[in-house]
Design a protein around this motif. Structure first.
Motif, short mmCIF file in Angstrom:
data_model
loop_
_atom_site.label_atom_id
_atom_site.label_comp_id
_atom_site.label_asym_id
_atom_site.label_seq_id
_atom_site.Cartn_x
_atom_site.Cartn_y
_atom_site.Cartn_z
N LYS A 1 3.67 7.46 2.88
CA LYS A 1 4.06 6.26 3.60
C LYS A 1 3.79 5.07 2.72
N ALA A 2 4.60 4.04 2.83
CA ALA A 2 4.33 2.81 2.10
C ALA A 2 4.50 1.65 3.07
N VAL A 3 3.65 0.65 2.92
CA VAL A 3 3.71 -0.46 3.86
C VAL A 3 3.36 -1.76 3.15
N PHE A 4 4.06 -2.81 3.52
CA PHE A 4 3.75 -4.14 2.97
C PHE A 4 2.72 -4.81 3.87
N ILE A 5 1.70 -5.40 3.25
CA ILE A 5 0.66 -6.09 4.01
C ILE A 5 0.63 -7.55 3.59
N PRO A 6 1.06 -8.45 4.44
CA PRO A 6 0.91 -9.87 4.13
C PRO A 6 -0.55 -10.28 4.21
N TYR B 1 0.87 -1.18 0.00
CA TYR B 1 0.00 0.00 0.00
C TYR B 1 0.90 1.23 0.00
N THR B 2 0.79 2.04 -1.03
CA THR B 2 1.55 3.28 -1.07
C THR B 2 0.57 4.43 -0.86
N PHE B 3 0.68 5.06 0.29
CA PHE B 3 -0.21 6.18 0.62
C PHE B 3 0.41 7.46 0.12
N PRO C 1 7.19 2.14 -6.80
CA PRO C 1 5.81 2.43 -7.23
C PRO C 1 5.78 3.52 -8.27
N ASP C 2 4.71 3.53 -9.03
CA ASP C 2 4.57 4.46 -10.14
C ASP C 2 4.07 5.81 -9.62
N VAL C 3 4.82 6.35 -8.68
CA VAL C 3 4.43 7.61 -8.04
C VAL C 3 5.70 8.44 -7.88
#
Lengths: 239, 218
Positions: free
Chosen positions: A105-110, A73-75, A96-98
């Motif tokens: 903030k970016a976070v990995f979510i399993p 998730y890239t906020f 990410p394409d941003v």
């Protein structure tokens, strides 16, 4: 006379039905039961994808299907966010394409099966091939499954898939073949940062204490599926 | 379970039939007498026909029930419904599968890899399970039954899966390097692997000059 016949019919039928119910209750077996708890701490996930790879190897998951996968998730600063999961994470996340300046903030979510207490997948199965075991985990009987796909559609988390090799629905069962032997699931075993934690009968007291303090929540709690999988300190927007 | 069902259903149906037979409305005469058709009593004849029709009906119902149970017994798998609306054996089957990813302790069993375990414990990688880097040895579908050979063909990619700088990768959890910058910083050739400088398990710097190189020395 007609009166009597009807009454006696009702009496005998209901007596029979009641004794049937009692008989099936008495016959239900009681096995050795454990409590299993799974907690994901997304703030520790480094997106190395070792869990996804281990899961595929452990459970013979066919290509392009996932019992567990990683989403990023890239906020952005403008309150929007993007979610990526290139081939479940196996293809590498890259950047990410941003514009990096826009990222808040970016976070990995399993992600994996949430093992809901009030699950829709169980209700839609026409043949009893997906069921809740005595320990509250949802299992799939791939021998008995007719592959109709109702459960796959009903899962709000997209945790289920059609396994073309077994011809049955498939999903994560928290590595039941491991946890029933006292081992942790394969994804937990390989996780280098303890982003995934597992507890058998309270072997990891941190999970229970975080739960009691109310630091955890399940995904999409508003839909009432009552997921057992706990996420620690999860962002509001993560579904 | 099925037998109990069959008996109870049978009893239910039989008792309803008996009840009906004795208490059904048959006008003034009460329960019909059984008379042969050759008998002269023509008034009992209707009752007798009705009774033979009932018998036929009962027979058909019984046959249908028996047939239904036979079909059900054939279609419903063994142990279904024992613990709930599912095949109880399925739970046993799914717990019977062999685990493939073993624990680090099992690698040290019989002191096979005791050295590596102790070595790993020296560095910051101590929490990482052997299989996280080495994979499920001997179970890999791509490598077949390779064991030792597998362990010594690791490339930089394995380290970078965790250590490459990446958006979303928390820096407080894992130290990250940008491959190109790392290479530039320590001025090493692209052929050099991570483990040429960082000792593979305890992470100690092997290349003693490595730290100096940063200062532009060497």
């Amino acid at each position: 006379m007609t009166e009597l016949s009807r009454r006696s019919f009702i009496v005998t039928t209901s007596a029979a039905a009641m004794s049937c119910g009692l008989a099936s209750y008495a016959l239900a077996g009681a096995g050795e039961e454990h409590t299993y708890e799974f907690m994901v701490d997304p703030s520790k996930c480094i997106g190395c994808i070792h869990c996804v790879k281990a899961c595929i190897l452990e459970n013979d998951v066919p290509e392009h299907n996932f019992r567990t996968w990683i989403e990023r998730y890239t906020f952005k600063k403008d309150q929007t966010f993007i979610v990526e999961s290139p081939n479940g994470g196996l293809d590498g996340f890259g950047e990410p394409d941003v514009d990096p300046k826009d990222i808040k903030k970016a976070v990995f979510i399993p992600k994996l099966c949430n093992q809901c207490d009030n699950t829709p997948c169980l209700q839609v199965c026409p043949v009893g091939a997906t069921y809740m075991g005595p320990e509250g985990l949802i299992h799939i009987d791939s021998e008995h499954c007719i592959g109709c796909g109702y459960c796959i559609q009903s899962c709000p988390y997209g945790a289920r898939f059609y396994n073309h090799e077994t011809g049955a629905a498939d999903k994560c069962d928290w590595c039941y073949h491991r946890i029933s032997k006292g081992m942790v699931p394969a994804c937990v075993e390989v996780c280098p940062t303890e982003a995934r934690r597992f507890s058998i009968d309270g072997s990891d007291p941190l999970i229970a204490s975080e739960k009691n303090e109310g630091n955890t929540r399940g995904l999409r709690q508003s839909i009432g599926t009552e997921p057992k999988l706990a996420y620690l300190g999860l962002e509001e927007k993560v579904r | 379970m099925d037998a109990a069902w069959a008996i109870l259903m049978g009893l239910t149906i039989a008792s309803s039939i008996v009840t009906y037979y004795f208490f059904r409305p048959v006008g003034e005469g009460g329960p019909p007498k059984f008379v042969s058709l050759e008998g002269k009593d023509f008034y009992d004849r209707d009752a007798s026909i009705a009774s033979s029709h009932t018998k036929r009906l009962v027979l058909i119902i019984v046959v249908l029930i028996v047939l239904a149970f036979a079909v059900k017994g054939f279609l419903v798998p063994k142990s279904f419904g024992q613990d709930g609306f599912y095949r109880a054996d399925a739970l046993v089957e799914s717990s019977d599968r062999e685990p493939r990813h073993m624990t680090s302790e099992s690698c040290g069993n019989g002191s096979c890899h005791k050295y590596e375990i102790d070595d790993l414990a020296l560095g910051l990688h101590f929490k990482i399970s052997c299989i996280s880097c080495h994979g499920a040895m001997g179970h890999s579908r791509t490598y077949g039954d390779v064991h030792a050979e597998d362990a010594t063909t690791m490339q930089n990619g394995t380290c970078l899966e965790c250590h490459q700088k990446l958006t979303g990768r928390p820096a407080n959890v894992v130290p990250q390097v940008d491959m190109a910058a790392h290479q530039r910083e320590y001025a090493y050739e692209s052929g050099e692997g991570c483990i040429d400088c960082h000792s593979k398990h305890n992470l100690m710097l092997i290349d003693e000059n490595a730290a100096d190189r940063k200062e532009g020395g060497q």
